[in-house]
Structures are given as C-alpha cells and as structure tokens.
Design a protein around this motif. Sequence first.
Motif, PDB file in Angstrom:
ATOM      1  N   GLY A   1       0.795  -1.231   0.000  1.00 38.21           N
ATOM      2  CA  GLY A   1       0.000   0.000   0.000  1.00 38.21           C
ATOM      3  C   GLY A   1       0.823   1.273   0.000  1.00 38.21           C
ATOM      4  O   GLY A   1       0.273   2.371  -0.009  1.00 38.21           O
ATOM      5  N   SER A   2       2.159   1.147  -0.010  1.00 34.83           N
ATOM      6  CA  SER A   2       3.000   2.360   0.010  1.00 34.83           C
ATOM      7  C   SER A   2       2.985   3.086  -1.331  1.00 34.83           C
ATOM      8  O   SER A   2       3.358   4.255  -1.416  1.00 34.83           O
ATOM      9  CB  SER A   2       4.433   2.008   0.419  1.00 34.83           C
ATOM     10  N   GLY A   3       2.567   2.379  -2.377  1.00 27.42           N
ATOM     11  CA  GLY A   3       2.508   2.998  -3.701  1.00 27.42           C
ATOM     12  C   GLY A   3       3.622   2.539  -4.650  1.00 27.42           C
ATOM     13  O   GLY A   3       3.843   3.154  -5.691  1.00 27.42           O
ATOM     14  N   LYS A   4       4.284   1.440  -4.305  1.00 30.95           N
ATOM     15  CA  LYS A   4       5.390   0.941  -5.143  1.00 30.95           C
ATOM     16  C   LYS A   4       4.974   0.672  -6.577  1.00 30.95           C
ATOM     17  O   LYS A   4       5.632   1.102  -7.518  1.00 30.95           O
ATOM     18  CB  LYS A   4       5.922  -0.395  -4.608  1.00 30.95           C
ATOM     19  N   SER A   5       3.894  -0.113  -6.728  1.00 29.39           N
ATOM     20  CA  SER A   5       3.510  -0.531  -8.086  1.00 29.39           C
ATOM     21  C   SER A   5       3.124   0.683  -8.922  1.00 29.39           C
ATOM     22  O   SER A   5       3.485   0.772 -10.093  1.00 29.39           O
ATOM     23  CB  SER A   5       2.335  -1.511  -8.038  1.00 29.39           C
ATOM     24  N   THR A   6       2.416   1.626  -8.293  1.00 27.06           N
ATOM     25  CA  THR A   6       2.029   2.852  -8.993  1.00 27.06           C
ATOM     26  C   THR A   6       3.283   3.598  -9.453  1.00 27.06           C
ATOM     27  O   THR A   6       3.392   4.017 -10.611  1.00 27.06           O
ATOM     28  CB  THR A   6       1.214   3.759  -8.033  1.00 27.06           C
TER      29      THR A   6
ATOM     30  N   ARG B   1      -5.230   2.837   2.146  1.00 28.37           N
ATOM     31  CA  ARG B   1      -5.101   2.758   0.681  1.00 28.37           C
ATOM     32  C   ARG B   1      -5.440   1.362   0.173  1.00 28.37           C
ATOM     33  O   ARG B   1      -6.128   1.211  -0.827  1.00 28.37           O
ATOM     34  CB  ARG B   1      -3.674   3.105   0.256  1.00 28.37           C
TER      35      ARG B   1
ATOM     36  N   GLY C   1       2.543  12.063  -0.411  1.00 29.04           N
ATOM     37  CA  GLY C   1       1.916  13.007  -1.342  1.00 29.04           C
ATOM     38  C   GLY C   1       1.112  12.299  -2.417  1.00 29.04           C
ATOM     39  O   GLY C   1       0.908  11.079  -2.375  1.00 29.04           O
ATOM     40  N   SER C   2       0.662  13.085  -3.394  1.00 25.11           N
ATOM     41  CA  SER C   2      -0.097  12.503  -4.517  1.00 25.11           C
ATOM     42  C   SER C   2       0.859  11.650  -5.357  1.00 25.11           C
ATOM     43  O   SER C   2       2.086  11.808  -5.277  1.00 25.11           O
ATOM     44  CB  SER C   2      -0.669  13.623  -5.386  1.00 25.11           C
ATOM     45  N   PRO C   3       0.327  10.771  -6.203  1.00 20.07           N
ATOM     46  CA  PRO C   3       1.210   9.973  -7.057  1.00 20.07           C
ATOM     47  C   PRO C   3       2.166  10.849  -7.868  1.00 20.07           C
ATOM     48  O   PRO C   3       3.351  10.518  -8.012  1.00 20.07           O
ATOM     49  CB  PRO C   3       0.235   9.219  -7.972  1.00 20.07           C
TER      50      PRO C   3
HETATM   51  P1  ADP Z   1       1.895  -1.196  -3.436  1.00 14.53           P
HETATM   52  O1  ADP Z   1       2.384  -1.702  -4.768  1.00 14.53           O
HETATM   53  O2  ADP Z   1       2.990  -0.576  -2.633  1.00 14.53           O
HETATM   54  O3  ADP Z   1       1.104  -2.212  -2.662  1.00 14.53           O
HETATM   55  P2  ADP Z   1       0.005   0.381  -5.001  1.00 14.53           P
HETATM   56  O4  ADP Z   1       0.794   1.209  -5.955  1.00 14.53           O
HETATM   57  O5  ADP Z   1      -0.661  -0.862  -5.519  1.00 14.53           O
HETATM   58  O6  ADP Z   1       0.902   0.021  -3.703  1.00 14.53           O
HETATM   59  O7  ADP Z   1      -1.074   1.340  -4.323  1.00 14.53           O
HETATM   60  C1  ADP Z   1      -2.019   0.846  -3.359  1.00 14.53           C
HETATM   61  C2  ADP Z   1      -3.319   1.656  -3.518  1.00 14.53           C
HETATM   62  O8  ADP Z   1      -3.093   3.025  -3.194  1.00 14.53           O
HETATM   63  C3  ADP Z   1      -3.876   1.641  -4.948  1.00 14.53           C
HETATM   64  O9  ADP Z   1      -5.284   1.660  -4.880  1.00 14.53           O
HETATM   65  C4  ADP Z   1      -3.356   2.946  -5.543  1.00 14.53           C
HETATM   66  O10 ADP Z   1      -4.192   3.451  -6.564  1.00 14.53           O
HETATM   67  C5  ADP Z   1      -3.327   3.868  -4.331  1.00 14.53           C
HETATM   68  N1  ADP Z   1      -2.217   4.838  -4.366  1.00 14.53           N
HETATM   69  C6  ADP Z   1      -0.983   4.649  -4.860  1.00 14.53           C
HETATM   70  N2  ADP Z   1      -0.208   5.759  -4.679  1.00 14.53           N
HETATM   71  C7  ADP Z   1      -0.989   6.657  -4.038  1.00 14.53           C
HETATM   72  C8  ADP Z   1      -0.771   8.001  -3.556  1.00 14.53           C
HETATM   73  N3  ADP Z   1       0.419   8.603  -3.703  1.00 14.53           N
HETATM   74  N4  ADP Z   1      -1.802   8.614  -2.938  1.00 14.53           N
HETATM   75  C9  ADP Z   1      -3.001   7.999  -2.764  1.00 14.53           C
HETATM   76  N5  ADP Z   1      -3.280   6.734  -3.200  1.00 14.53           N
HETATM   77  C10 ADP Z   1      -2.285   6.080  -3.826  1.00 14.53           C
END
Ligand code: ADP
Length: 209
Positions: free
Chosen positions: A26-31, A150, A190-192
């Motif tokens: 949920g940290s946003g790695k994949s994004t 998240r 922050g935001s993506p």
């Molecule tokens: P991870 O790969 O670390 O588990 P994801 O990239 O899959 O994390 O993101 C987890 C969730 O949070 C997804 O629903 C994604 O859309 C959302 N998300 C990702 N980055 C952000 C961000 N910077 N702010 C708010 N939500 C985010």
Amino acid sequence: MKMPDNNQRSEKTNKPLFIVFEGIDGSGKSTQARMLADYLTSRGLPVLLTAEPSEGPIGSQIRSLKCRAEPEEEARLFTEDREDHLRRTIIPALEQGSTVICDRYVYSSAAYQGARGIPVERILAENGAFAMPADVTFLIEIDVDTAMKRIASGRANTFTTFEIRSDLEKVDKIYRSLIDPHIIRIDGSGSPEQVHKLIQEGLNDLGCP
Ligand code: ADP
Ligand code: TYD
C-alpha cells in the motif's frame, strides 16, 4: 542492517540501471514503478518493468498458496524465485541494454521474512551470495495507517495474509532500519505525481535522465 556489496554494477558506468522499488504493502510501489517505467520509456529508453514474486513457476506457486508457508519455507521460496527471476528475466534484459525496474527484491525478503523471526542479517547474506545489488532502491515510506487505508479503498476492504497491521508494523520497522547508500528514501505521503517527482529528482541526482 547492511547487504554485502559483492558487485561493481553500482559504480558509474554506461550500463543500464537496475532500479528497485521497496516499501510496505500500500506504500505505492507498483504505482510508482509503472509511472517511472512510462517516464523513462517516453524519454526513449528501453525499459523492462517486472516484479517479485515473479511470474515464473516459483512465483506463481507463491501466489497460489491459500495461506502463508512456515517462515523458513517462505524465505526459501522467495529466494528460489529470485534466483529464477534473475536468471530468466532480469539479467538477460540488462544484457540487452534495457533498464530494469523491479517491484520488490532482496529487501522485501529482509523485511517480510525478518518480521516472521528469521534473522535479517542471515537473509541479506544468503541473498547477497547470488543476487546482484540494485543500482538504486527507492524505498517508499508511508505510515502503516495510511497504507492500510489505501489497500482497503483500492480493494473493497479485502486484505491478503501479508497485510495484517501488526505484521506490517514489524515489516515497516525493518525497512526503516536498513542501511545502504544505494537506498533513496522517498516520502510516499503526497499525490502519485508528487511522489513521482521526488523519484525523478533522485534519479537526476544520480546523473540519470
Ligand atoms: P503497493 O504496490 O505498494 O502495494 P500500489 O501502488 O498498488 O501500492 O497502491 C495501493 C493503492 O493506493 C492503490 O489503490 C493505488 O491506486 C493507491 N495509491 C498509490 N499511490 C498513491 C498516492 N500517492 N496517494 C493515494 N493513493 C495512492
Ligand atoms: P505483491 O503482490 O507485490 O504485493 P503488493 O502489491 O501489495 O506490494 O507481493 C505479495 C506479498 O509478497 C507482499 O505482501 C510481500 C510479500 N513478499 C515477501 O514476503 N518476501 C519477498 O521476498 C517478496 C518479494 C514479497
């Protein structure tokens, strides 16, 4: 806790970079891995975006497990998957000149299997014996509460067995204890787009586009 640096890839060369993203679920790695891959591709670089557990046979086996294996067995599976992933995917792509972006790598084993009681130093030593170090690891830091929120909102409140709060707190603690000059810690709150900008700046500081 330090990973042995048994490889000179991290020295300044013209070799394509091996870039890793780490952080709690949920940290946003994949994004961020996807955003960086798109950004570098748009600048004309060949890029391979990949992840662990991998899509190879051992990675698929890990994903298909209904519940988590015992800690030692789990550590063994992730390590074997990593060896296979390096041999099958990462090394060939680097040799062909692609920048490789990998969502999770050795430090995930340190943090997640370490959180289950396997000594972190042992995990780093066992992986360091075969796994080339990344040129740069972006460690996305975020508090556990935000990460849980998240995950819940992204997946209609379903959590995997890796995502129990007390476990993620232990995982987070280990990530925060890691010492490696090739780790760039990124504020993931922050935001993506804001987080992506921090990552771009980190790459620029390394002399990359
Ligand atoms: P991870 O790969 O670390 O588990 P994801 O990239 O899959 O994390 O993101 C987890 C969730 O949070 C997804 O629903 C994604 O859309 C959302 N998300 C990702 N980055 C952000 C961000 N910077 N702010 C708010 N939500 C985010
Ligand atoms: P993943 O599908 O990448 O989860 P997420 O997208 O939520 O980050 O990985 C599945 C789980 O595998 C993740 O919770 C962490 C765990 N994992 C380990 O425990 N050890 C490892 O070495 C790796 C690579 C992953």
